[in-house]
Design an enzyme around this catalytic site. Structure first.
Site, PDB file in Angstrom:
ATOM      1  N   SER A 103       0.778  -1.267  -0.020  1.00  0.00           N
ATOM      2  CA  SER A 103      -0.105  -0.089   0.000  1.00  0.00           C
ATOM      3  C   SER A 103       1.009   1.100  -0.066  1.00  0.00           C
ATOM      4  O   SER A 103       1.813   1.105   0.377  1.00  0.00           O
ATOM      5  CB  SER A 103      -0.994   0.034   1.247  1.00  0.00           C
ATOM      6  OG  SER A 103      -1.526   1.414   1.275  1.00  0.00           O
TER       7      SER A 103
ATOM      8  N   TYR B 195      -2.689  -1.350  10.569  1.00  0.00           N
ATOM      9  CA  TYR B 195      -2.450  -1.660   9.021  1.00  0.00           C
ATOM     10  C   TYR B 195      -1.083  -0.907   8.608  1.00  0.00           C
ATOM     11  O   TYR B 195      -0.489  -1.619   7.873  1.00  0.00           O
ATOM     12  CB  TYR B 195      -3.823  -0.771   8.328  1.00  0.00           C
ATOM     13  CG  TYR B 195      -3.845  -0.885   7.171  1.00  0.00           C
ATOM     14  CD1 TYR B 195      -4.487  -2.073   6.405  1.00  0.00           C
ATOM     15  CD2 TYR B 195      -3.345  -0.014   6.156  1.00  0.00           C
ATOM     16  CE1 TYR B 195      -4.304  -2.337   4.842  1.00  0.00           C
ATOM     17  CE2 TYR B 195      -3.695  -0.176   4.859  1.00  0.00           C
ATOM     18  CZ  TYR B 195      -4.129  -1.390   4.139  1.00  0.00           C
ATOM     19  OH  TYR B 195      -4.355  -1.462   2.796  1.00  0.00           O
TER      20      TYR B 195
HETATM   21  P1  NAD Z   1     -11.197  -6.449  -0.395  1.00  0.00           P
HETATM   22  O1  NAD Z   1     -11.650  -6.379   1.138  1.00  0.00           O
HETATM   23  O2  NAD Z   1     -12.055  -6.889  -1.585  1.00  0.00           O
HETATM   24  O3  NAD Z   1     -10.058  -7.660  -0.406  1.00  0.00           O
HETATM   25  C1  NAD Z   1      -9.404  -8.260   0.572  1.00  0.00           C
HETATM   26  C2  NAD Z   1      -9.369  -9.766   0.568  1.00  0.00           C
HETATM   27  O4  NAD Z   1      -8.706 -10.622   1.486  1.00  0.00           O
HETATM   28  C3  NAD Z   1     -11.087 -10.408   0.567  1.00  0.00           C
HETATM   29  O5  NAD Z   1     -11.088 -11.155  -0.362  1.00  0.00           O
HETATM   30  C4  NAD Z   1     -10.819 -11.133   1.816  1.00  0.00           C
HETATM   31  O6  NAD Z   1     -11.865 -12.276   1.991  1.00  0.00           O
HETATM   32  C5  NAD Z   1      -9.331 -11.538   1.992  1.00  0.00           C
HETATM   33  N1  NAD Z   1      -9.106 -12.038   3.306  1.00  0.00           N
HETATM   34  C6  NAD Z   1      -9.079 -11.424   4.446  1.00  0.00           C
HETATM   35  N2  NAD Z   1      -8.775 -12.021   5.386  1.00  0.00           N
HETATM   36  C7  NAD Z   1      -8.289 -13.280   5.053  1.00  0.00           C
HETATM   37  C8  NAD Z   1      -7.688 -14.405   5.409  1.00  0.00           C
HETATM   38  N3  NAD Z   1      -7.252 -14.458   6.984  1.00  0.00           N
HETATM   39  N4  NAD Z   1      -7.204 -15.336   4.743  1.00  0.00           N
HETATM   40  C9  NAD Z   1      -7.587 -15.438   3.273  1.00  0.00           C
HETATM   41  N5  NAD Z   1      -8.081 -14.064   2.624  1.00  0.00           N
HETATM   42  C10 NAD Z   1      -8.572 -13.172   3.490  1.00  0.00           C
HETATM   43  O7  NAD Z   1     -10.051  -5.192  -0.429  1.00  0.00           O
HETATM   44  P2  NAD Z   1      -8.981  -5.050  -1.651  1.00  0.00           P
HETATM   45  O8  NAD Z   1      -8.698  -3.460  -1.987  1.00  0.00           O
HETATM   46  O9  NAD Z   1      -9.275  -5.837  -2.812  1.00  0.00           O
HETATM   47  O10 NAD Z   1      -7.666  -5.385  -0.598  1.00  0.00           O
HETATM   48  C11 NAD Z   1      -6.811  -6.391  -1.246  1.00  0.00           C
HETATM   49  C12 NAD Z   1      -5.224  -6.080  -0.968  1.00  0.00           C
HETATM   50  O11 NAD Z   1      -4.997  -4.686  -1.331  1.00  0.00           O
HETATM   51  C13 NAD Z   1      -5.202  -5.733   0.546  1.00  0.00           C
HETATM   52  O12 NAD Z   1      -3.908  -6.526   0.995  1.00  0.00           O
HETATM   53  C14 NAD Z   1      -5.177  -4.402   1.042  1.00  0.00           C
HETATM   54  O13 NAD Z   1      -4.337  -3.749   2.018  1.00  0.00           O
HETATM   55  C15 NAD Z   1      -4.533  -4.108  -0.389  1.00  0.00           C
HETATM   56  N6  NAD Z   1      -4.655  -2.264  -0.821  1.00  0.00           N
HETATM   57  C16 NAD Z   1      -5.912  -2.075  -1.058  1.00  0.00           C
HETATM   58  C17 NAD Z   1      -6.125  -0.598  -1.363  1.00  0.00           C
HETATM   59  C18 NAD Z   1      -7.378  -0.140  -1.715  1.00  0.00           C
HETATM   60  O14 NAD Z   1      -7.734   1.170  -1.779  1.00  0.00           O
HETATM   61  N7  NAD Z   1      -8.387  -1.143  -2.086  1.00  0.00           N
HETATM   62  C19 NAD Z   1      -4.879   0.200  -1.220  1.00  0.00           C
HETATM   63  C20 NAD Z   1      -3.732  -0.189  -0.733  1.00  0.00           C
HETATM   64  C21 NAD Z   1      -3.578  -1.528  -0.713  1.00  0.00           C
END
Ligand code: NAD
Length: 261
Positions: free
Chosen positions: A142, A155
């Site tokens: 991130s 986080y």
């Molecule tokens: P999201 O909530 O759609 O995806 C997160 C996924 O992780 C979900 O499918 C959830 O079921 C899964 N998950 C959670 N706990 C878990 C576990 N214990 N075991 C297996 N799977 C698990 O949101 P996203 O934005 O797609 O997030 C994905 C990644 O991207 C994360 O690591 C997040 O920190 C990172 N990220 C997202 C953003 C954003 O703005 N969306 C920005 C920077 C980084």
């Protein structure tokens, strides 16, 4: 992208958001994808249904649990007989003013966001070292790897920690054919941001802080994963590639306020 066709990929947290977009993108590149989910089986089935072409599987596992991770790799290897690419995508956040932060919530975020990538990377590395050809590990970090995020202490700590996980493993295995990199997204339209993506006023407020003036789609982030996993990034290891619309460029310095102009 060069070198992705017929590769076998495991994507954690692939039932929604960026993980789902990564799974679909790698399928389009000709990979076979192991689609991991923790509890959202419907989401994983949706990913599986939309992933074309290829031979894909869905695997339930909580990445923070060692026995789940061991089983997940065993299932992926029994389906594909080999793995080439691990994408540590699963992640959660639990906002709270730090003085009220519940210790169990703090632990849970560290377990999913840092222990998970450690456990999955360890299994992937054991497999990569067990046969010729090396492998690739990519972490979904991130902008908060380097930008502090008040009220999201756990986080921010995990994303900062992912930087050292990426760099340390990259250095440790650079001589044995394993590349380890990370992607640092800014704000992306996914369920983790349900607090603002459906509210036009809140969305406009978030986007007003982004130099490019908009949040990213999950597909734009998946493209960066495809590049870093491909042979086109064959000389890159230990790096975080920020895909953040300029968020890491100190947007407050867009105007020359600091020089009094
Ligand atoms: P999201 O909530 O759609 O995806 C997160 C996924 O992780 C979900 O499918 C959830 O079921 C899964 N998950 C959670 N706990 C878990 C576990 N214990 N075991 C297996 N799977 C698990 O949101 P996203 O934005 O797609 O997030 C994905 C990644 O991207 C994360 O690591 C997040 O920190 C990172 N990220 C997202 C953003 C954003 O703005 N969306 C920005 C920077 C980084």
């Amino acid at each position: 992208m060069e070198g992705l066709k017929n590769k076998h990929v495991l994507v954690t947290g692939a039932s929604s958001g960026i993980g789902q977009a990564i799974a679909l993108r790698f399928a389009r590149e000709g990979c076979n994808v192991a689609i991991n989910y923790r509890s959202d089986r419907k989401g994983a089935e949706q990913t599986l249904k939309s992933a074309r072409p290829g031979r894909h599987v869905i695997i339930q596992a909580d990445v923070s649990r060692e026995e789940d991770v061991t089983r997940m790799f065993a299932e992926a290897l029994s389906a594909f007989s080999r793995l080439d690419i691990l994408i540590n995508n699963a992640g959660i956040q639990k906002p709270s003013p730090s003085e009220d932060l519940d210790a169990a919530d703090y632990d849970r975020v560290l377990d999913v966001n840092l222990r998970g990538p450690f456990l999955c990377s360890r299994e992937a590395i054991r497999h990569f070292l067990s046969r010729p050809g090396g492998g690739v590990i990519l972490n979904n970090s991130s902008v908060h790897q380097i930008i502090p995020k008040p009220k999201y202490l756990s986080y921010s700590i995990t994303k900062g920690g992912l930087d050292n996980l990426t760099r340390t493993l990259a250095l440790e295995y650079a001589g044995r054919g394993i590349r380890v990199n990370a992607v640092g997204p800014g704000a992306v339209i996914t369920p983790i941001n349900n607090a603002w993506i459906h509210d036009p006023k809140a969305k406009a407020e978030v986007e007003s802080h982004i130099p490019m003036g908009r949040a990213a789609s999950a597909g734009e982030i998946a493209s960066v994963f495809a590049f870093l996993a491909s042979d086109e990034a064959s000389y890159i290891t230990g790096q975080t590639l920020y895909a953040c619309g300029g968020l890491t460029l100190y947007p407050e310095f867009r105007t020359a306020w600091s020089s009094g102009e």
